[in-house]
Scaffold this motif. Structure first.
Motif, short mmCIF file in Angstrom:
data_model
loop_
_atom_site.label_atom_id
_atom_site.label_comp_id
_atom_site.label_asym_id
_atom_site.label_seq_id
_atom_site.Cartn_x
_atom_site.Cartn_y
_atom_site.Cartn_z
N GLY A 47 0.80 -1.21 0.00
CA GLY A 47 0.00 0.00 0.00
C GLY A 47 0.83 1.26 0.00
O GLY A 47 2.04 1.24 -0.21
N GLY A 48 0.16 2.38 0.28
CA GLY A 48 0.78 3.69 0.20
C GLY A 48 1.40 4.14 1.51
O GLY A 48 1.67 3.33 2.40
N PRO A 49 1.59 5.45 1.63
CA PRO A 49 2.28 6.00 2.81
C PRO A 49 1.45 5.94 4.09
O PRO A 49 2.00 6.11 5.19
CB PRO A 49 2.56 7.44 2.40
CG PRO A 49 1.54 7.75 1.36
CD PRO A 49 1.30 6.48 0.63
N SER A 50 0.15 5.75 3.97
CA SER A 50 -0.68 5.62 5.16
C SER A 50 -1.61 4.42 5.00
O SER A 50 -1.90 3.99 3.88
CB SER A 50 -1.51 6.88 5.42
OG SER A 50 -2.50 7.05 4.41
N ALA A 84 -2.23 -1.55 8.78
CA ALA A 84 -1.44 -1.48 10.01
C ALA A 84 -2.23 -2.25 11.07
O ALA A 84 -3.47 -2.15 11.12
CB ALA A 84 -1.25 -0.03 10.44
N VAL A 85 -1.54 -3.01 11.89
CA VAL A 85 -2.24 -3.92 12.80
C VAL A 85 -1.72 -3.76 14.23
O VAL A 85 -0.50 -3.67 14.45
CB VAL A 85 -2.07 -5.40 12.36
CG1 VAL A 85 -2.83 -6.34 13.30
CG2 VAL A 85 -2.56 -5.59 10.93
N ALA A 86 -2.65 -3.74 15.18
CA ALA A 86 -2.33 -3.74 16.60
C ALA A 86 -2.97 -4.97 17.23
O ALA A 86 -4.20 -5.10 17.23
CB ALA A 86 -2.86 -2.47 17.27
N ALA A 134 0.17 4.52 10.34
CA ALA A 134 -1.20 4.13 10.66
C ALA A 134 -2.11 5.36 10.69
O ALA A 134 -1.82 6.35 11.37
CB ALA A 134 -1.24 3.42 12.01
N ASP A 135 -3.20 5.30 9.96
CA ASP A 135 -4.18 6.37 9.92
C ASP A 135 -5.24 6.07 10.98
O ASP A 135 -6.13 5.24 10.77
CB ASP A 135 -4.81 6.45 8.53
CG ASP A 135 -5.77 7.62 8.39
OD1 ASP A 135 -6.09 8.27 9.41
OD2 ASP A 135 -6.24 7.86 7.26
N LEU A 136 -5.13 6.74 12.11
CA LEU A 136 -6.03 6.46 13.23
C LEU A 136 -7.47 6.88 12.94
O LEU A 136 -8.39 6.45 13.63
CB LEU A 136 -5.52 7.16 14.49
CG LEU A 136 -4.11 6.76 14.93
CD1 LEU A 136 -3.72 7.51 16.20
CD2 LEU A 136 -4.01 5.26 15.15
N ARG A 137 -7.65 7.70 11.91
CA ARG A 137 -9.01 8.09 11.54
C ARG A 137 -9.74 6.94 10.84
O ARG A 137 -10.95 7.01 10.66
CB ARG A 137 -8.97 9.31 10.62
CG ARG A 137 -8.37 10.57 11.26
CD ARG A 137 -8.09 11.61 10.22
NE ARG A 137 -7.14 11.11 9.22
CZ ARG A 137 -6.73 11.80 8.15
NH1 ARG A 137 -7.21 13.03 7.95
NH2 ARG A 137 -5.88 11.28 7.30
N ARG A 138 -8.98 5.93 10.45
CA ARG A 138 -9.57 4.75 9.78
C ARG A 138 -9.28 3.50 10.62
O ARG A 138 -8.70 2.54 10.13
CB ARG A 138 -8.99 4.61 8.37
CG ARG A 138 -9.42 5.72 7.42
CD ARG A 138 -8.91 5.46 6.01
NE ARG A 138 -7.47 5.70 5.91
CZ ARG A 138 -6.70 5.18 4.94
NH1 ARG A 138 -7.22 4.37 4.03
NH2 ARG A 138 -5.41 5.46 4.89
N THR A 139 -9.72 3.54 11.86
CA THR A 139 -9.49 2.42 12.76
C THR A 139 -10.70 1.48 12.75
O THR A 139 -11.84 1.92 12.88
CB THR A 139 -9.25 2.90 14.20
OG1 THR A 139 -8.06 3.71 14.23
CG2 THR A 139 -9.07 1.72 15.15
#
Length: 291
Positions: A47-50, A84-86, A134-139
């Motif tokens: 994917g891209g930068p975010s 991105a994964v937590a 990680a884009d936290l607005r897309r959690t």
């Protein structure tokens, strides 16, 4: 009890899901002082930068022998799909069997809930440091089985009773929840004796179940106002389809539409098994909310 064919299918599915080597995270961060109060972070491999952030809560009936290790192949699978994964760890039950039983105790009250609440509260800062992309607005919050319960519960903290220590003043900033074969309705789960009455044990047994249920049962914490999808195998003999359907019915009665994706000839474990087609369906459900 499942018939022999169903039991054999379930055993084969479980063996496949647990056959993958555990995948080490890129970063591990603590959200508390206990050894189980940690979050593993996996950077997106494509994917891209975010990238959207997927928060994973593992299952295992809230019992000590099942830690986050068994779901690391799934976390890695999502990272390879560009997320991105937590991967959140939390305190589970004691290692000793419950009174009169042979399985370890399911969960700790209130520790299990304390940990999930603390992890989600700490997550934005920890994720910002561990995964800048990680884009936290897309959690999106996801979880499997007992972890599916915790995901639904975590998304409902703003509708907890007013005296709940875990209550938040506003809804979590989530794109949505994808709960995988979740123990989503405790009354139905107990009726079906899911995981050896694990939800009863989680709440401290018969003496405490009723008083604590309103603080812990997702079916009683509705509506949430957060987009929610349940993914369920029709052939699941661990957490049967009736549990998810009962939660969806409770949501509808509360005026909320909850998505319910039912997969034919799929049991409990393919949902988190990178080798199974069902896992790709799960990733797509997450993507639909994240993007």
């Amino acid at each position: 009890m499942p018939d022999e064919a169903a039991a054999a299918r379930a055993a084969a599915e479980e063996e496949s899901a647990f056959s993958h080597p555990q995948v080490a995270p890129d970063v591990t961060a603590a959200y508390g002082d206990h050894p189980d109060q940690v979050i593993d972070f996996y950077a997106p491999r494509a994917g891209g930068p975010s990238a959207p952030l997927v928060v994973v809560l593992h299952g295992g009936a809230w019992r000590a022998p099942y830690d986050r290790g068994h779901i690391t192949p799934f976390a890695d699978y999502l990272a390879r799909r560009g997320f991105a994964v937590a991967n959140v760890e939390y305190r589970r039950g004691a290692t000793l069997p419950a009174q009169g039983g042979t399985a370890p105790v399911a969960g700790r009250w209130p520790d299990t809930f304390d940990d999930v609440a603390a992890a989600l509260d700490a997550l934005p800062e920890l994720a910002h440091e561990a995964l800048p992309q990680a884009d936290l607005r897309r959690t999106v919050l996801t979880g499997h089985s007992a972890g599916g319960h915790l995901a639904l519960w975590a998304a409902a903290r703003h509708v907890l009773p007013a005296d709940a220590v875990w209550r938040t003043p506003a809804p979590a900033l989530l794109r949505g929840v994808v709960a995988l074969a979740p123990i989503a309705d405790f009354a139905m789960a107990e009726k079906l004796e899911v995981c050896g009455h694990a939800s009863l044990q989680l709440l401290g047994g018969n003496d405490h179940f009723t008083e604590r249920q309103r603080y812990a049962d997702p079916a009683l914490l509705l509506p949430t106002g957060i987009a929610t999808t349940l993914v369920q195998g029709r052939a699941d003999v661990v957490v049967p389809q009736a549990v998810a359907e009962s939660y969806a019915d409770a949501a509808a009665k509360a005026g909320e539409v909850v998505g319910l994706t039912l997969l034919e000839e799929v049991g409990h474990f393919p949902l988190i098994d990178p080798a199974a087609d069902a896992c790709a369906v799960v990733a797509e459900e997450i993507a639909q909310l994240a993007y």
